[in-house]
Design an enzyme around this catalytic site. Structure first.
Site, PDB file in Angstrom:
ATOM      1  N   GLU A  63       0.960  -1.228   0.145  1.00  0.00           N
ATOM      2  CA  GLU A  63       0.007  -0.065  -0.185  1.00  0.00           C
ATOM      3  C   GLU A  63       0.664   1.276  -0.160  1.00  0.00           C
ATOM      4  O   GLU A  63       2.145   1.173   0.169  1.00  0.00           O
ATOM      5  CB  GLU A  63      -1.091   0.035   1.374  1.00  0.00           C
ATOM      6  CG  GLU A  63      -1.826  -1.101   1.129  1.00  0.00           C
ATOM      7  CD  GLU A  63      -2.873  -1.028   2.166  1.00  0.00           C
ATOM      8  OE1 GLU A  63      -2.878  -0.692   3.103  1.00  0.00           O
ATOM      9  OE2 GLU A  63      -3.954  -2.018   2.085  1.00  0.00           O
ATOM     10  N   GLU A  74      -2.049 -10.120  -5.869  1.00  0.00           N
ATOM     11  CA  GLU A  74      -2.202 -11.139  -7.016  1.00  0.00           C
ATOM     12  C   GLU A  74      -1.333  -9.997  -8.084  1.00  0.00           C
ATOM     13  O   GLU A  74      -0.462 -11.095  -8.742  1.00  0.00           O
ATOM     14  CB  GLU A  74      -3.652 -11.019  -7.463  1.00  0.00           C
ATOM     15  CG  GLU A  74      -4.511 -11.923  -6.661  1.00  0.00           C
ATOM     16  CD  GLU A  74      -5.198 -11.114  -5.610  1.00  0.00           C
ATOM     17  OE1 GLU A  74      -4.606  -9.949  -5.059  1.00  0.00           O
ATOM     18  OE2 GLU A  74      -6.492 -11.235  -5.129  1.00  0.00           O
ATOM     19  N   CYS A 114      -7.207  -7.146 -10.940  1.00  0.00           N
ATOM     20  CA  CYS A 114      -6.309  -8.309 -10.920  1.00  0.00           C
ATOM     21  C   CYS A 114      -6.971  -9.718 -11.876  1.00  0.00           C
ATOM     22  O   CYS A 114      -6.014 -10.215 -12.501  1.00  0.00           O
ATOM     23  CB  CYS A 114      -6.247  -8.917  -9.332  1.00  0.00           C
ATOM     24  SG  CYS A 114      -5.351  -8.019  -8.292  1.00  0.00           S
TER      25      CYS A 114
END
Ligand code: THU
Length: 160
Positions: A63, A74, A114
């Site tokens: 993050e 992912e 993703c």
């Protein structure tokens, strides 16, 4: 008018029912949650990719204070796998999430972005990715590749 329905097939496994390779992959995804950098959501996601040569590559969500600059587990994992092993197809991807001091009981499904990246990885290597989503109460196993989770896909064929 014609009605068109897409169905999504996946199986629910108990951890003990998984084969050894799948267990190793799930274990690697769980382990990878420890490398997560998630000071904002405190939602620690790990992913592990099984490469065609049998190697396992893992990654986690990262993050950033500028929220959209962060990246999911992912995509971190798939991009790293492709960058470090560009000649290896990805056969399977396992995902696990840890928050509030425990792994989630329900598996965490990958976000839309993703899924889109998984689609392109499948197409790049002409190989469907088996997707294993870990939860303490069971593991969802998507055998049919990302098409099960992402119908009506946009891909490079539209750009030709
Ligand atoms: N996240 C993932 O890494 N994978 C998912 O499948 C769902 C969400 C991350 C993004 C963000 O760092 C945090 O989990 C909360 O959304």
């Amino acid at each position: 008018m014609k009605e068109i329905t897409h169905t999504c097939h996946y199986k629910l496994y108990a951890y003990e029912e998984l084969c050894e390779t799948d267990r190793q992959l799930v274990d690697a995804a769980k382990q990878a949650t420890q490398g997560s950098y998630a000071p904002y959501s405190e939602f620690h996601v790990g992913a592990a990719a099984l490469l065609a040569d049998g190697a396992i590559v893992s990654g986690s969500n990262q993050e950033n204070a500028a929220y959209p600059s962060g990246l999911c587990a992912e995509r971190t994992t798939l991009f790293y796998a492709n960058a470090a092993h560009p000649n290896q197809a990805i056969k399977a991807l396992a995902v696990a999430a840890y928050t509030n001091g425990k792994f989630t009981n329900i598996p965490v499904p990958p976000c839309g972005a993703c899924r889109q990246v998984m689609l392109e990885v499948e197409q790049r290597y002409h190989q469907p990715i088996r997707i294993l989503l870990y939860g303490t109460e069971g593991i969802y196993v998507v055998e049919g590749g990302i098409g099960e989770l992402l119908p009506l896909t946009f891909d490079a064929s539209f750009l030709k």
